[in-house]
Scaffold this motif. Structure first.
Motif, PDB file in Angstrom:
ATOM      1  N   VAL A  15       0.857  -1.183   0.000  1.00  0.00           N
ATOM      2  CA  VAL A  15       0.000   0.000   0.000  1.00  0.00           C
ATOM      3  C   VAL A  15       0.895   1.234   0.000  1.00  0.00           C
ATOM      4  N   ILE A  16       0.597   2.177  -0.872  1.00  0.00           N
ATOM      5  CA  ILE A  16       1.350   3.432  -0.922  1.00  0.00           C
ATOM      6  C   ILE A  16       0.391   4.564  -0.578  1.00  0.00           C
ATOM      7  N   ILE A  17       0.736   5.322   0.454  1.00  0.00           N
ATOM      8  CA  ILE A  17      -0.044   6.494   0.849  1.00  0.00           C
ATOM      9  C   ILE A  17       0.729   7.711   0.356  1.00  0.00           C
ATOM     10  N   VAL A  18       0.110   8.472  -0.548  1.00  0.00           N
ATOM     11  CA  VAL A  18       0.782   9.610  -1.172  1.00  0.00           C
ATOM     12  C   VAL A  18       0.498  10.872  -0.363  1.00  0.00           C
ATOM     13  N   LEU A  19       1.562  11.563  -0.001  1.00  0.00           N
ATOM     14  CA  LEU A  19       1.465  12.815   0.750  1.00  0.00           C
ATOM     15  C   LEU A  19       1.677  13.973  -0.219  1.00  0.00           C
ATOM     16  N   HIS A  20       0.597  14.655  -0.574  1.00  0.00           N
ATOM     17  CA  HIS A  20       0.677  15.826  -1.443  1.00  0.00           C
ATOM     18  C   HIS A  20       0.961  17.047  -0.577  1.00  0.00           C
ATOM     19  N   PRO A  21       1.650  18.054  -1.092  1.00  0.00           N
ATOM     20  CA  PRO A  21       1.839  19.282  -0.310  1.00  0.00           C
ATOM     21  C   PRO A  21       0.480  19.835   0.115  1.00  0.00           C
ATOM     22  N   GLY A  22       0.346  20.186   1.382  1.00  0.00           N
ATOM     23  CA  GLY A  22      -0.911  20.691   1.924  1.00  0.00           C
ATOM     24  C   GLY A  22      -1.854  19.589   2.389  1.00  0.00           C
ATOM     25  N   PHE A  23      -1.346  18.347   2.522  1.00  0.00           N
ATOM     26  CA  PHE A  23      -2.213  17.236   2.928  1.00  0.00           C
ATOM     27  C   PHE A  23      -2.709  17.444   4.358  1.00  0.00           C
ATOM     28  N   ASP A  24      -3.815  16.823   4.676  1.00  0.00           N
ATOM     29  CA  ASP A  24      -4.340  16.827   6.039  1.00  0.00           C
ATOM     30  C   ASP A  24      -3.744  15.611   6.743  1.00  0.00           C
ATOM     31  N   THR A  25      -3.181  15.809   7.915  1.00  0.00           N
ATOM     32  CA  THR A  25      -2.503  14.735   8.642  1.00  0.00           C
ATOM     33  C   THR A  25      -3.391  13.504   8.799  1.00  0.00           C
ATOM     34  N   LEU A  26      -4.655  13.718   9.128  1.00  0.00           N
ATOM     35  CA  LEU A  26      -5.564  12.594   9.337  1.00  0.00           C
ATOM     36  C   LEU A  26      -5.763  11.780   8.064  1.00  0.00           C
ATOM     37  N   ASP A  27      -5.631  12.423   6.905  1.00  0.00           N
ATOM     38  CA  ASP A  27      -5.771  11.698   5.638  1.00  0.00           C
ATOM     39  C   ASP A  27      -4.657  10.683   5.426  1.00  0.00           C
ATOM     40  N   ALA A  28      -3.537  10.849   6.121  1.00  0.00           N
ATOM     41  CA  ALA A  28      -2.453   9.879   6.033  1.00  0.00           C
ATOM     42  C   ALA A  28      -2.433   8.944   7.233  1.00  0.00           C
ATOM     43  N   VAL A  29      -2.632   9.495   8.430  1.00  0.00           N
ATOM     44  CA  VAL A  29      -2.531   8.693   9.645  1.00  0.00           C
ATOM     45  C   VAL A  29      -3.688   7.695   9.748  1.00  0.00           C
ATOM     46  N   GLY A  30      -4.891   8.117   9.400  1.00  0.00           N
ATOM     47  CA  GLY A  30      -6.055   7.227   9.495  1.00  0.00           C
ATOM     48  C   GLY A  30      -5.901   5.970   8.646  1.00  0.00           C
ATOM     49  N   PRO A  31      -5.663   6.127   7.333  1.00  0.00           N
ATOM     50  CA  PRO A  31      -5.469   4.932   6.501  1.00  0.00           C
ATOM     51  C   PRO A  31      -4.256   4.111   6.921  1.00  0.00           C
ATOM     52  N   HIS A  32      -3.173   4.776   7.337  1.00  0.00           N
ATOM     53  CA  HIS A  32      -1.980   4.038   7.764  1.00  0.00           C
ATOM     54  C   HIS A  32      -2.309   3.159   8.956  1.00  0.00           C
ATOM     55  N   TYR A  33      -3.037   3.705   9.924  1.00  0.00           N
ATOM     56  CA  TYR A  33      -3.403   2.945  11.126  1.00  0.00           C
ATOM     57  C   TYR A  33      -4.238   1.724  10.751  1.00  0.00           C
ATOM     58  N   PHE A  34      -5.240   1.931   9.916  1.00  0.00           N
ATOM     59  CA  PHE A  34      -6.132   0.839   9.527  1.00  0.00           C
ATOM     60  C   PHE A  34      -5.421  -0.198   8.660  1.00  0.00           C
ATOM     61  N   LEU A  35      -4.742   0.253   7.611  1.00  0.00           N
ATOM     62  CA  LEU A  35      -4.141  -0.672   6.651  1.00  0.00           C
ATOM     63  C   LEU A  35      -2.941  -1.414   7.218  1.00  0.00           C
ATOM     64  N   SER A  36      -2.223  -0.794   8.164  1.00  0.00           N
ATOM     65  CA  SER A  36      -1.059  -1.475   8.729  1.00  0.00           C
ATOM     66  C   SER A  36      -1.455  -2.639   9.628  1.00  0.00           C
ATOM     67  N   SER A  37      -2.737  -2.739   9.973  1.00  0.00           N
ATOM     68  CA  SER A  37      -3.179  -3.871  10.787  1.00  0.00           C
ATOM     69  C   SER A  37      -3.428  -5.124   9.948  1.00  0.00           C
ATOM     70  N   MET A  38      -3.357  -5.007   8.623  1.00  0.00           N
ATOM     71  CA  MET A  38      -3.507  -6.175   7.754  1.00  0.00           C
ATOM     72  C   MET A  38      -2.247  -7.023   7.852  1.00  0.00           C
ATOM     73  N   LEU A  39      -2.401  -8.271   8.218  1.00  0.00           N
ATOM     74  CA  LEU A  39      -1.242  -9.153   8.328  1.00  0.00           C
ATOM     75  C   LEU A  39      -0.567  -9.293   6.978  1.00  0.00           C
ATOM     76  N   GLY A  40       0.716  -9.021   6.940  1.00  0.00           N
ATOM     77  CA  GLY A  40       1.482  -9.171   5.718  1.00  0.00           C
ATOM     78  C   GLY A  40       1.552  -7.934   4.851  1.00  0.00           C
ATOM     79  N   ALA A  41       0.792  -6.893   5.180  1.00  0.00           N
ATOM     80  CA  ALA A  41       0.794  -5.684   4.358  1.00  0.00           C
ATOM     81  C   ALA A  41       2.060  -4.877   4.585  1.00  0.00           C
ATOM     82  N   THR A  42       2.545  -4.273   3.519  1.00  0.00           N
ATOM     83  CA  THR A  42       3.672  -3.346   3.598  1.00  0.00           C
ATOM     84  C   THR A  42       3.143  -1.964   3.236  1.00  0.00           C
ATOM     85  N   ILE A  43       3.360  -0.985   4.117  1.00  0.00           N
ATOM     86  CA  ILE A  43       2.848   0.367   3.906  1.00  0.00           C
ATOM     87  C   ILE A  43       4.024   1.293   3.601  1.00  0.00           C
TER      88      ILE A  43
END
Length: 111
Positions: A62-90
């Motif tokens: 999974v790649i989370i793209v950080l655009h200039p001016g991003f909202d922190t929650l737009d990156a932290v929220g998906p990272h928190y959820f997706l990193s709980s998938m066993l075997g996933a690489t973020i």
């Protein structure tokens, strides 16, 4: 010594992994209906894990793209959820210059 733990289709012994953590079954009052519901849930989990082709671990990238001016929650929220998938690489990536930090949106408090 006999191994009494159940293993899933990949041979993972989930009971042994979580033996030091309290379980819902240990926390509930020994209500027969609650215990029966717990037992049905565990049996359904084991039945699903035993089906051919079903795995409880993946290999997603999974790649989370950080655009200039991003909202922190737009990156932290998906990272928190997706990193709980066993075997996933973020991975975090940016569309900006690699020599400069990615700036986030900064709104005044209460707006």
């Amino acid at each position: 010594m006999t191994d009494t733990h159940d293993r899933d289709s990949a041979g993972v012994d989930w009971d042994a992994i979580h033996q030091d953590q309290p379980s819902l079954a240990a926390d509930i009052v020994r209500d027969p209906q609650a215990q029966a519901a717990w037992d049905r849930s565990v049996a359904a989990h084991h039945a699903l894990a035993a089906r051919p082709g079903v795995t409880l671990q993946g290999d997603e990238t999974v790649i989370i793209v950080l655009h200039p001016g991003f909202d922190t929650l737009d990156a932290v929220g998906p990272h928190y959820f997706l990193s709980s998938m066993l075997g996933a690489t973020i991975h975090l990536a940016t569309t900006g210059d690699l020599d400069h930090p990615v700036t986030r949106a900064c709104l005044p408090y209460g707006s």
